[in-house]
Design a protein around this motif. Structure first.
Motif, PDB file in Angstrom:
ATOM      1  N   ALA A  21      50.311 -21.333 -14.230  1.00 20.66           N
ATOM      2  CA  ALA A  21      49.929 -22.121 -15.406  1.00 20.66           C
ATOM      3  C   ALA A  21      51.078 -23.055 -15.762  1.00 20.66           C
ATOM      4  CB  ALA A  21      49.606 -21.204 -16.589  1.00 20.66           C
ATOM      5  N   ASN A  22      50.774 -24.357 -15.858  1.00 17.38           N
ATOM      6  CA  ASN A  22      51.780 -25.371 -16.184  1.00 17.38           C
ATOM      7  C   ASN A  22      52.985 -25.304 -15.240  1.00 17.38           C
ATOM      8  OD1 ASN A  22      50.255 -26.240 -18.449  1.00 17.38           O
ATOM      9  ND2 ASN A  22      51.106 -24.543 -19.661  1.00 17.38           N
ATOM     10  N   SER A  23      52.684 -25.181 -13.951  1.00 17.11           N
ATOM     11  CA  SER A  23      53.701 -25.113 -12.891  1.00 17.11           C
ATOM     12  C   SER A  23      54.603 -23.894 -12.995  1.00 17.11           C
ATOM     13  CB  SER A  23      54.559 -26.395 -12.874  1.00 17.11           C
ATOM     14  OG  SER A  23      53.766 -27.505 -12.532  1.00 17.11           O
ATOM     15  N   GLU A  24      54.168 -22.880 -13.746  1.00 19.46           N
ATOM     16  CA  GLU A  24      54.907 -21.628 -13.854  1.00 19.46           C
ATOM     17  C   GLU A  24      54.016 -20.481 -13.405  1.00 19.46           C
ATOM     18  OE1 GLU A  24      58.048 -21.087 -14.745  1.00 19.46           O
ATOM     19  OE2 GLU A  24      58.505 -23.204 -15.142  1.00 19.46           O
ATOM     20  N   LEU A  25      54.588 -19.549 -12.634  1.00 16.87           N
ATOM     21  CA  LEU A  25      53.832 -18.374 -12.216  1.00 16.87           C
ATOM     22  C   LEU A  25      53.846 -17.339 -13.331  1.00 16.87           C
ATOM     23  CD1 LEU A  25      54.996 -18.016  -8.507  1.00 16.87           C
ATOM     24  CD2 LEU A  25      52.929 -19.092  -9.389  1.00 16.87           C
ATOM     25  N   VAL A  26      52.669 -16.823 -13.650  1.00 19.97           N
ATOM     26  CA  VAL A  26      52.507 -15.859 -14.741  1.00 19.97           C
ATOM     27  C   VAL A  26      52.525 -14.454 -14.152  1.00 19.97           C
ATOM     28  CG1 VAL A  26      51.027 -15.074 -16.619  1.00 19.97           C
ATOM     29  CG2 VAL A  26      51.153 -17.527 -16.062  1.00 19.97           C
ATOM     30  N   GLU A  33      46.204  -3.027 -18.160  1.00 18.87           N
ATOM     31  CA  GLU A  33      44.816  -3.317 -17.832  1.00 18.87           C
ATOM     32  C   GLU A  33      44.227  -4.418 -18.711  1.00 18.87           C
ATOM     33  OE1 GLU A  33      43.040  -2.206 -15.386  1.00 18.87           O
ATOM     34  OE2 GLU A  33      44.525  -0.802 -14.593  1.00 18.87           O
ATOM     35  N   ASP A  34      44.613  -4.471 -19.992  1.00 21.54           N
ATOM     36  CA  ASP A  34      44.041  -5.456 -20.913  1.00 21.54           C
ATOM     37  C   ASP A  34      44.372  -6.879 -20.466  1.00 21.54           C
ATOM     38  OD1 ASP A  34      42.981  -3.448 -22.438  1.00 21.54           O
ATOM     39  OD2 ASP A  34      44.686  -3.357 -23.819  1.00 21.54           O
ATOM     40  N   ILE A  35      45.660  -7.128 -20.160  1.00 18.37           N
ATOM     41  CA  ILE A  35      46.062  -8.469 -19.741  1.00 18.37           C
ATOM     42  C   ILE A  35      45.462  -8.817 -18.380  1.00 18.37           C
ATOM     43  CG2 ILE A  35      48.039  -9.905 -19.093  1.00 18.37           C
ATOM     44  CD1 ILE A  35      49.683  -8.483 -21.173  1.00 18.37           C
ATOM     45  N   LEU A  36      45.452  -7.850 -17.469  1.00 16.55           N
ATOM     46  CA  LEU A  36      44.882  -8.097 -16.136  1.00 16.55           C
ATOM     47  C   LEU A  36      43.402  -8.447 -16.233  1.00 16.55           C
ATOM     48  CD1 LEU A  36      46.566  -5.280 -13.979  1.00 16.55           C
ATOM     49  CD2 LEU A  36      47.027  -7.729 -13.905  1.00 16.55           C
ATOM     50  N   ASN A  37      42.667  -7.717 -17.065  1.00 21.97           N
ATOM     51  CA  ASN A  37      41.237  -7.993 -17.237  1.00 21.97           C
ATOM     52  C   ASN A  37      41.014  -9.346 -17.902  1.00 21.97           C
ATOM     53  OD1 ASN A  37      40.354  -5.600 -16.051  1.00 21.97           O
ATOM     54  ND2 ASN A  37      40.467  -4.463 -17.986  1.00 21.97           N
ATOM     55  N   ARG A  38      41.894  -9.723 -18.830  1.00 21.95           N
ATOM     56  CA  ARG A  38      41.750 -11.014 -19.518  1.00 21.95           C
ATOM     57  C   ARG A  38      41.900 -12.171 -18.520  1.00 21.95           C
ATOM     58  NH1 ARG A  38      45.610 -13.828 -22.722  1.00 21.95           N
ATOM     59  NH2 ARG A  38      46.956 -11.996 -22.667  1.00 21.95           N
ATOM     60  N   TYR A  39      42.933 -12.074 -17.682  1.00 25.93           N
ATOM     61  CA  TYR A  39      43.122 -13.123 -16.686  1.00 25.93           C
ATOM     62  C   TYR A  39      42.005 -13.107 -15.635  1.00 25.93           C
ATOM     63  CZ  TYR A  39      47.696 -14.700 -18.270  1.00 25.93           C
ATOM     64  OH  TYR A  39      48.714 -15.258 -18.992  1.00 25.93           O
ATOM     65  N   LYS A  40      41.532 -11.920 -15.298  1.00 21.84           N
ATOM     66  CA  LYS A  40      40.446 -11.816 -14.320  1.00 21.84           C
ATOM     67  C   LYS A  40      39.179 -12.477 -14.851  1.00 21.84           C
ATOM     68  CE  LYS A  40      38.223  -7.996 -13.684  1.00 21.84           C
ATOM     69  NZ  LYS A  40      37.895  -6.592 -13.379  1.00 21.84           N
ATOM     70  N   ASP A  41      38.884 -12.290 -16.131  1.00 23.13           N
ATOM     71  CA  ASP A  41      37.713 -12.917 -16.741  1.00 23.13           C
ATOM     72  C   ASP A  41      37.891 -14.428 -16.834  1.00 23.13           C
ATOM     73  OD1 ASP A  41      36.593 -10.432 -17.008  1.00 23.13           O
ATOM     74  OD2 ASP A  41      37.246 -10.170 -19.094  1.00 23.13           O
ATOM     75  N   ARG A 429      58.848 -36.971   3.395  1.00 27.37           N
ATOM     76  CA  ARG A 429      59.971 -36.480   4.188  1.00 27.37           C
ATOM     77  C   ARG A 429      60.462 -35.111   3.749  1.00 27.37           C
ATOM     78  NH1 ARG A 429      62.560 -40.253   7.334  1.00 27.37           N
ATOM     79  NH2 ARG A 429      61.813 -42.395   7.122  1.00 27.37           N
ATOM     80  N   THR A 430      60.107 -34.675   2.532  1.00 28.27           N
ATOM     81  CA  THR A 430      60.661 -33.426   2.025  1.00 28.27           C
ATOM     82  C   THR A 430      59.564 -32.490   1.564  1.00 28.27           C
ATOM     83  OG1 THR A 430      60.873 -34.304  -0.221  1.00 28.27           O
ATOM     84  CG2 THR A 430      62.769 -34.560   1.256  1.00 28.27           C
ATOM     85  N   VAL A 431      59.892 -31.181   1.554  1.00 25.08           N
ATOM     86  CA  VAL A 431      59.041 -30.148   0.976  1.00 25.08           C
ATOM     87  C   VAL A 431      59.883 -29.409  -0.038  1.00 25.08           C
ATOM     88  CG1 VAL A 431      57.664 -28.118   1.416  1.00 25.08           C
ATOM     89  CG2 VAL A 431      57.754 -29.926   3.128  1.00 25.08           C
ATOM     90  N   GLN A 432      59.469 -29.398  -1.313  1.00 23.37           N
ATOM     91  CA  GLN A 432      60.298 -28.843  -2.379  1.00 23.37           C
ATOM     92  C   GLN A 432      59.737 -27.522  -2.862  1.00 23.37           C
ATOM     93  OE1 GLN A 432      60.328 -31.983  -5.259  1.00 23.37           O
ATOM     94  NE2 GLN A 432      62.051 -33.027  -4.288  1.00 23.37           N
ATOM     95  N   GLY A 433      60.593 -26.489  -2.950  1.00 17.47           N
ATOM     96  CA  GLY A 433      60.173 -25.191  -3.420  1.00 17.47           C
ATOM     97  C   GLY A 433      60.218 -25.130  -4.927  1.00 17.47           C
ATOM     98  N   ILE A 434      59.253 -24.452  -5.519  1.00 12.61           N
ATOM     99  CA  ILE A 434      59.280 -24.338  -6.976  1.00 12.61           C
ATOM    100  C   ILE A 434      59.439 -22.887  -7.452  1.00 12.61           C
ATOM    101  CG2 ILE A 434      58.026 -26.434  -7.508  1.00 12.61           C
ATOM    102  CD1 ILE A 434      55.536 -24.669  -7.876  1.00 12.61           C
ATOM    103  N   LYS A 435      58.639 -21.983  -6.884  1.00 18.42           N
ATOM    104  CA  LYS A 435      58.662 -20.612  -7.396  1.00 18.42           C
ATOM    105  C   LYS A 435      58.418 -19.643  -6.244  1.00 18.42           C
ATOM    106  CE  LYS A 435      59.182 -21.426 -11.794  1.00 18.42           C
ATOM    107  NZ  LYS A 435      60.345 -20.992 -12.536  1.00 18.42           N
TER     108      LYS A 435
END
Length: 437
Positions: A21-26, A33-41, A429-435
């Motif tokens: 989300a917004n170029s950041e890994l969550v 379980e609550d947060i996992l289910n929220r993102y799954k939905d 010419r380049t490949v840039q790593g972010i996360k």
């Protein structure tokens, strides 16, 4: 050149990466379980349960279910031909001492000795040809620890929110978003599933690479059947073309290409007619992995040796490259088919090959870069200040997303096998790593 030194510290043990989300890994706690289910939905991901159980499959011949009885020599030969082919017939005749003439036994034994000598000579050049079918699949599969993995192969549909997962009992389950019905595909020839490919622009056709053939299942998404019958499957097989370890569809969905590390020819299938045309080039000992470029102009083909090729599909002309270090392990195309990224089996690096376009047209020209350029250094590094993590190593598999913005790399080393490096990419010419997750 990119390096893992620029990456942030990986998330701690016990956490799981759920999305970007917004170029950041969550990341979140694996037990929350609550947060996992929220993102799954939010992402409409179906509920998946895979039991981690030991692979107890035993593939036996149907012959063991019947009481042995006396057969004539001719019937024995015919039965052996159907079950084991020419080599089986020769071995059966060689063991028929007292049932056939001695000179026939001696002649057949001489033929068998000659064939085995030639096979051993070929095997000394290409050692992988001495492996069993299961060991071949395990050696060239892109799944880490394929033999014991609870999920052997996983494939998203390119256009529909659904995916297929091959489990360790050789069954394949089809999961679809907002649909609780999970069809299970099973067939007597569905053994050692090594690859899965959905047919583009079709929500119902999926091809499976198996030990002795390719199975193309037609699974009606509106059907209520959880176990589609064998009437829904096409069997594509060719003598000497096994085990099949890699397959891919033309981006337009018109043709299917299959490959086997024991066969120097790739097979281009017209699935509706169940016919194939071989694309053969001698050298390399077989074809271990294939990948069709998204624009349909090129097909990448890796071999079990240090050679790999790129076929240009307009006239089916071929270019060859050789890497002195080791075989090509993984490769992926940019969305426009202009750039090929690949990694070798023994080097912790990602290389790039560029392909040009004809002036004033969108057609790619014949003749890629003469030499590959190293664009990513994946040498293992230590990240973290309070807690240290060993990250990096040789590549097991990598995938470039359809927009050409993210490159995901899976490592083979045991201390990094639970990590996936995600790079932000731009065609240039380049490949840039972010996360890293």
């Amino acid at each position: 050149m990119c390096s893992l030194l620029n990456f942030p510290t990986p998330p701690p043990d016990g956490t799981i990466t759920v999305c970007e989300a917004n170029s950041e890994l969550v990341n979140t706690d694996n037990n929350n379980e609550d947060i996992l289910n929220r993102y799954k939905d939010m992402m409409n991901i179906p509920d998946i349960t895979v039991e981690r159980s030991p692979n107890t499959l035993v593939h036996e011949s149907a012959k063991s279910a019947f009481i042995e009885h006396k057969q004539t020599v001719l019937k024995k030969i015919i039965a052996t031909w159907h079950e084991h082919g020419c080599m089986g017939v020769l071995e059966e005749i060689a063991n028929m001492k007292g049932e056939v003439s001695p000179w026939i036994c001696k002649t057949v034994c001489g033929i068998l000795m000659s064939i085995r000598w030639l096979n051993s000579l070929h095997g000394s050049i290409f050692p992988h040809l001495l492996l069993s079918s299961e060991d071949l699949v395990c050696e060239f599969s892109h799944t880490l620890d394929w033999q014991s993995s609870p999920v052997k192969v996983f494939a998203w549909h390119p256009h529909v929110m659904k995916f297929a997962a091959a489990l360790n009992d050789d069954s394949v389950k089809i999961y679809t978003v907002n649909n609780s019905l999970v069809p299970t595909l099973k067939h007597k020839l569905q053994k050692y599933v090594a690859d899965i490919a959905w047919r583009p622009f079709s929500s119902s056709e999926v091809a499976l690479a198996c030990q002795s053939c390719v199975l193309v299942w037609h699974v009606d998404p509106k059907s209520l059947a959880t176990r589609p019958s064998t009437a829904c499957v096409q069997v594509l097989s060719q003598t000497g073309h096994s085990p099949v370890t890699s397959l891919c569809w033309c981006p337009q969905g018109g043709a299917l290409i299959t490959a086997s590390p024991a066969d120097t020819a790739m097979m281009v299938w017209d699935v509706s007619m169940e016919r194939c045309e071989p694309l053969r080039r001698f050298g390399g000992g077989g074809v271990s992995f294939i990948n069709w470029s998204p624009d349909g102009s090129k097909v990448f083909a890796a071999t079990p040796s240090t050679v790999f090729r790129v076929w240009h599909t307009q006239k089916w002309e071929v270019e060859k490259w050789s890497n002195p270090c080791s075989r090509c392990q993984a490769a992926c195309w940019s969305p426009d088919g202009s750039t090929l990224l690949f990694a070798t089996y023994t080097e912790p690096k990602v290389y790039s090959l560029r392909f040009g376009h004809l002036t004033g047209t969108t057609e790619t020209s014949i003749g890629g870069s003469k030499a590959a350029v190293c664009v990513v250094d994946l040498t293992q590094v230590v990240l973290g200040s309070t807690e240290e993590y060993n990250v990096g190593g040789c590549v097991q598999s990598m995938v470039w997303d359809p927009l050409g913005q993210r490159l995901a790399v899976l490592f083979r080393e045991s201390n990094s096998s639970n990590l996936v490096a995600v790079f932000k990419t731009k065609i240039g010419r380049t490949v840039q790593g972010i996360k890293q997750q």
